[in-house]
Design a protein around this motif. Sequence first.
Motif: not given
Length: 349
Positions: A129-130, A139-140, A164-165, A169-172
């Motif tokens: 699901d990414k 990781v959020a 990768l990050v 779908r995590c917030i960067k």
Amino acid sequence: MLAKNQDDINHPFLKQVEINTIACGGVGAGNLRPSLHRHILRTLGMTNQSIAEHIKDNETLEPFAEGLRTAWKMYGNKRAIILFVVELDNLNLTDQRRLEFAINRKDPWINIIRCTLTDIAENSFLGDDKNLYYQKQEVAITYYRVGYLPEFYPSQKEWDARLLVERSRCIKCPNIACQLAGLKKMQQVIAEPGVLESLISDQSSIKRMRMTFTGLYSLEGKVGQTYIDMAKKSPERFVLKPPLEGGGNNLYGEEIPNFFNSVTSSSEYSSYILMDRICPLETKNCLVKANCGNEKIIKVVNELGIYGVYISRGPNEIITNCTSGYMLRTKNAKDNEGGTIAGDGAGDT
């Protein structure tokens, strides 16, 4: 930076030096410095009333912590973690820790883990699901305090970790687009005629913003050669800026023609920008540095940075957009660089 007004010395004006969109340091110490300076002035005999008039509060920490907590809540998984991506040998440890502790005071449930880009490369993967997982924990937010210099990517592993990050779908904080928006080259492009107007509709805002711009020149193509010749002729009028962050990279004065005379191809400087050198307003102060002693009152210049918190869902939905205190750096008027970590400048109020 407060610049001299050659037409009216009693009315200096603000000029923009740069924009930083990644790894903005000093947040943890910013709200402590006024208390330190109040204590020093009180020890020197200044009255509390006078101190209150000259030293104002500087709330940098809480808005940053609230911004990261807000983004974590938006992610929607209470078990997801925040990654602080840091250097292995870290001079900013206490500054980062204060931000970490401020987040946990707001919400003790938030689990914050410190790691390097290398750690991410070796311990992370994407789910179907990414979702990004670090040591099997979802990781959020990935909050970068590194990644703005080539030395942070010593091998392909670190580049792969960043990709990768970015794919997840995590917030960067920030994502690649936001980081690129802070490049000096982007600053030069935005200052070109018509570019700012294509992004902002309010004419009064455009006028106020353009008043802070100084001369910014591209070194690409035939026009670039004209600016190079201009800089060689009068190098004292300019600063040559490479596409690097972190301080200590700019070229001044005779360094500029020496650089151009040493390169053999335009590809070596096409990503640089040439900038009019700002003539800052000088004041007098005392810089206290470790292992110096006998500090004296000298001529200094100040550089004001305004912190901000910006959270959006895509380009059109803005969740948070606010200022969050300031950083005031003071350096010897004779010095070119003013980085506090490098020891060239000092934190001020």
